[in-house]
Motif scaffolding. Sequence first.
Motif, mmCIF file in Angstrom:
data_model
loop_
_atom_site.group_PDB
_atom_site.id
_atom_site.type_symbol
_atom_site.label_atom_id
_atom_site.label_comp_id
_atom_site.label_asym_id
_atom_site.label_seq_id
_atom_site.Cartn_x
_atom_site.Cartn_y
_atom_site.Cartn_z
ATOM 1 N N LYS A 9 -14.704 2.018 1.969
ATOM 2 C CA LYS A 9 -14.367 3.291 2.145
ATOM 3 C C LYS A 9 -13.052 3.596 2.912
ATOM 4 C CE LYS A 9 -18.257 3.577 4.635
ATOM 5 N NZ LYS A 9 -19.571 4.155 5.187
ATOM 6 N N PHE A 10 -12.507 5.023 2.845
ATOM 7 C CA PHE A 10 -11.339 5.477 3.408
ATOM 8 C C PHE A 10 -10.341 4.419 2.779
ATOM 9 C CE2 PHE A 10 -14.918 5.970 6.403
ATOM 10 C CZ PHE A 10 -14.737 7.758 6.438
ATOM 11 N N ALA A 11 -9.394 4.073 3.595
ATOM 12 C CA ALA A 11 -8.010 3.245 2.967
ATOM 13 C C ALA A 11 -8.765 2.110 2.247
ATOM 14 C CB ALA A 11 -7.498 2.718 4.328
ATOM 15 N N GLY A 12 -10.104 1.629 2.503
ATOM 16 C CA GLY A 12 -10.396 0.522 1.758
ATOM 17 C C GLY A 12 -10.863 0.806 0.493
ATOM 18 N N SER A 59 1.089 -1.070 0.023
ATOM 19 C CA SER A 59 -0.051 0.122 0.059
ATOM 20 C C SER A 59 0.834 1.274 0.175
ATOM 21 C CB SER A 59 -0.968 0.026 1.054
ATOM 22 O OG SER A 59 -1.528 1.148 1.401
ATOM 23 N N GLN A 60 0.240 1.932 -0.511
ATOM 24 C CA GLN A 60 1.048 3.369 -0.724
ATOM 25 C C GLN A 60 0.994 4.226 0.687
ATOM 26 O OE1 GLN A 60 0.274 5.610 -4.594
ATOM 27 N NE2 GLN A 60 0.681 3.865 -5.661
ATOM 28 N N ILE A 61 -0.384 3.873 1.277
ATOM 29 C CA ILE A 61 -0.695 4.744 2.370
ATOM 30 C C ILE A 61 0.443 4.603 3.656
ATOM 31 C CG2 ILE A 61 -2.272 5.056 4.087
ATOM 32 C CD1 ILE A 61 -4.523 4.374 2.207
ATOM 33 N N ASP A 62 0.437 3.188 3.955
ATOM 34 C CA ASP A 62 1.089 2.865 4.829
ATOM 35 C C ASP A 62 2.324 1.807 4.874
ATOM 36 O OD1 ASP A 62 -0.401 0.678 4.627
ATOM 37 O OD2 ASP A 62 -1.235 0.825 6.742
ATOM 38 N N ARG A 63 2.521 1.241 3.604
ATOM 39 C CA ARG A 63 3.339 0.473 3.379
ATOM 40 C C ARG A 63 3.115 -0.964 3.498
ATOM 41 N NH1 ARG A 63 5.270 1.609 -1.144
ATOM 42 N NH2 ARG A 63 7.048 0.645 -1.016
ATOM 43 N N SER A 64 1.874 -1.189 4.066
ATOM 44 C CA SER A 64 1.439 -2.588 4.626
ATOM 45 C C SER A 64 1.123 -3.302 3.043
ATOM 46 C CB SER A 64 0.138 -2.571 5.315
ATOM 47 O OG SER A 64 -0.984 -1.830 4.458
ATOM 48 N N LEU A 117 -5.773 8.800 4.123
ATOM 49 C CA LEU A 117 -5.892 8.355 2.667
ATOM 50 C C LEU A 117 -4.661 8.289 1.703
ATOM 51 C CD1 LEU A 117 -8.995 8.480 3.811
ATOM 52 C CD2 LEU A 117 -9.601 8.893 1.324
ATOM 53 N N THR A 118 -3.733 9.148 2.426
ATOM 54 C CA THR A 118 -2.332 9.275 1.559
ATOM 55 C C THR A 118 -1.285 9.058 2.906
ATOM 56 O OG1 THR A 118 -2.793 11.678 2.166
ATOM 57 C CG2 THR A 118 -3.049 10.922 0.014
ATOM 58 N N PRO A 119 -0.007 8.896 2.463
ATOM 59 C CA PRO A 119 0.866 8.354 3.307
ATOM 60 C C PRO A 119 1.170 9.059 4.452
ATOM 61 C CG PRO A 119 1.898 8.274 1.176
ATOM 62 C CD PRO A 119 0.342 8.933 0.876
ATOM 63 N N ARG A 168 4.818 12.935 3.743
ATOM 64 C CA ARG A 168 3.956 12.134 4.844
ATOM 65 C C ARG A 168 3.012 13.198 5.504
ATOM 66 N NH1 ARG A 168 5.163 6.804 6.113
ATOM 67 N NH2 ARG A 168 7.009 5.841 5.287
ATOM 68 N N ASN A 169 1.889 12.645 5.945
ATOM 69 C CA ASN A 169 1.200 13.648 6.668
ATOM 70 C C ASN A 169 1.580 13.327 8.075
ATOM 71 O OD1 ASN A 169 -0.685 14.484 4.381
ATOM 72 N ND2 ASN A 169 -1.686 12.445 4.563
ATOM 73 N N LEU A 170 1.685 14.319 8.862
ATOM 74 C CA LEU A 170 2.371 14.064 10.308
ATOM 75 C C LEU A 170 1.135 14.141 11.219
ATOM 76 C CD1 LEU A 170 5.017 16.684 9.873
ATOM 77 C CD2 LEU A 170 5.131 14.360 9.248
ATOM 78 N N ILE A 171 1.191 12.798 11.945
ATOM 79 C CA ILE A 171 0.050 12.782 12.843
ATOM 80 C C ILE A 171 0.612 12.857 14.250
ATOM 81 C CG2 ILE A 171 -1.814 11.246 13.733
ATOM 82 C CD1 ILE A 171 -1.753 11.850 10.680
#
Length: 697
Positions: free
Chosen positions: A224-227, A151-156, A522-524, A580-583
């Motif tokens: 929805k979302f990451a799905g 995945s491009q979102i979280d590399r899972s 929805l993005t990294p 990346r978005n910073l959480i």
Amino acid sequence: LTGFPSTFADGPADNLPEHVRQVPPPGIPLTASVRDELAKQATAIRSAVDATDSVAVADLAEVLVFARAIEMALEFDTIYSEGDVEQARRLSELAMRRLRALAPQATKGGMPSWLREELRHPVKSFSKQTSDGSDAALSNLPRLIVGGFRSQIDRSIQPYGLVIPASFDPESSRKLRLDVWLHGRGEKVGELQFLSQRSRQVGEFTPEHTIVLHPFGRYSNAFKFAGEMDVLEAIEHVQKLLPIDESRINIRGFSMGGAGCWQMAVHYPDRWMAATPGAGFCETIEFLEGFQNEQFRPTAFQTRLLHWYDCPDWANNLRHLPTIAYSGEIDRQKQAADLMVQTAHDLGFEIPHVVGPDTAHKLHPDSKREIEYRLAEIAAEGRPPFPHRVDFTTYTLRYPRSAWVKIEGMHEHWREARVQAEFDGVETVNVNTVNVTHLTLGPIDTRASRDESSAGVAPWGIVVDGQVIGPTGNRGMPRHAVSLVKRGARWLIEEVDPSIGGSQLAVRKRPDLQGPIDDAFLTPFVFVTPDSAPGHSNSAVEAWVASESARAQREWRRHFRGDVVTKTVSELTDSDRLTRNLIVFGTPWSHPLVAEAMGRMPLSWEPEQIVAGNEAFSAENAVVIAIYPSPFAEDRYVVINSGFTFREYAYLNNARQIPMLPDWAIVDVTEGATTQMPGKILRAGFFDESWQWKPAD
């Protein structure tokens, strides 16, 4: 302001926020020896991959997906039968076989060596078998392929399944139709069970000369979302593996997958040849009332956020997308298709609705044949390469585009924006807009309409909302797009100063930078913790921060089946800051990135008080939750004190899985978080289109 009152229904255990059952449910007890065996199998796969000579990273994901499936099942205790244990063993065997088939480079035609091998010699235990199970018999059946992509979102590594028709010839260059099938809700279907099912079952539909893709979609979230992002990434991944006809990609699904099909169709209408949603919800309020007997009364900001996934609001986008709805005649979920069909009718077009006679929540055989016949007729033509007419609706710049029309700015988010554009086939584009401030048109494909080499051809012109713009001066229409901006009542061609880069665009909401909080997932993204423990003495706030930070990371892995990337501030690289978005979880005095973000935000957070507009709140037991453009990158966010915003209560019904917080909120943490909200919402609202202060809803 919870938005979810305590109500009672025909399923009372699933309507009580204070008593939420575990999702996914716990599995069967495993003996220490079985648990150890499975753990060793996963470790063996990873060790073998580590020892492998250099091959494509994508190929390694196709092997590691099996190790991760076993690990996730052990971590979350989601092995539900002895059959699951046996399937884990078979997946391990397939992983090792696939690893042996890997080659340092892709073979002829770009097809990976492992895929070519499995198409040539299918694994019998992972294919639909005839009575004798012979190689000859298997050669006449569809090939069942399971694998994974990163995945491009979280590399899972996320799993998928493929059904490849027996007629497929790996040596042929012929491109095939692709049907994307979205599965139904299955609380006991994790990665392990999904891979097992997809390795043994062909599914509801296997059209001739058609590849069927089954995305996992990150468990039970109605795609929805990451799905949702995973569906798009799975398609992109398969397009790299196999020859896919881009003009013949269909989106399909049933039950929860039908709900996913509705939303993928209305949000991405230009991607599909056709859509066939079956028996899936299409909005939240009416569905919960009819199906769950739940009275959902959203807050003002939640009412706006319902526009994200309430598909009737977007029904206009099906005007030019062939859509075939299906319902069982006595299925309670028929409500969804009835609503979409009526909405389309009210808008002036029709959606065919195939109804299975005297049928509950399943596909009727006669209806299946009718749907396949209709799709075959549509496939004979395929999706047109260039539509001369585009009629596109959006409520958020998360979804800005259809074909050659892209909305780049809105007067106001969460209010309908619409563009009706038509190319006359010669030299003029006529456009009408509602709630649009920035617009990109093109490239316009005129090659089938006129001879581009003609010396007398005039440059193309645009008429927007009755205002003539142009000619633009661009002779090569297929090679150019034009960006327009509305200044007052006038439309102008937008000139971007290249010396400024894109920074001049960062001060407004635009595609990929429009919020709300859930958009950041929805993005990294990366969770960023402070380098040292907080020095502030507010124990209630700091305890909440610690608890919510841990929860956000835990639930990302548990519900969205992701991998959590966590770094301290000092560990962040320049690449992290830019991509990346910073959480971040904390206060301005406990986390430097919170302080930096708050310094740019039109909210004030001091040790004594939090100020939002002309209101002040005691900071003794309150926190700020917010999303805002990152101080480090023009197209990334910083998110303060939040993960994805729906919580455990929403896991029990996919229609509840909606964004529950807007751009910002002031939250009292005195009574702690619940299964619905992170605390008591004192105020919440949206920033304006320039990311500046706007009064709360």
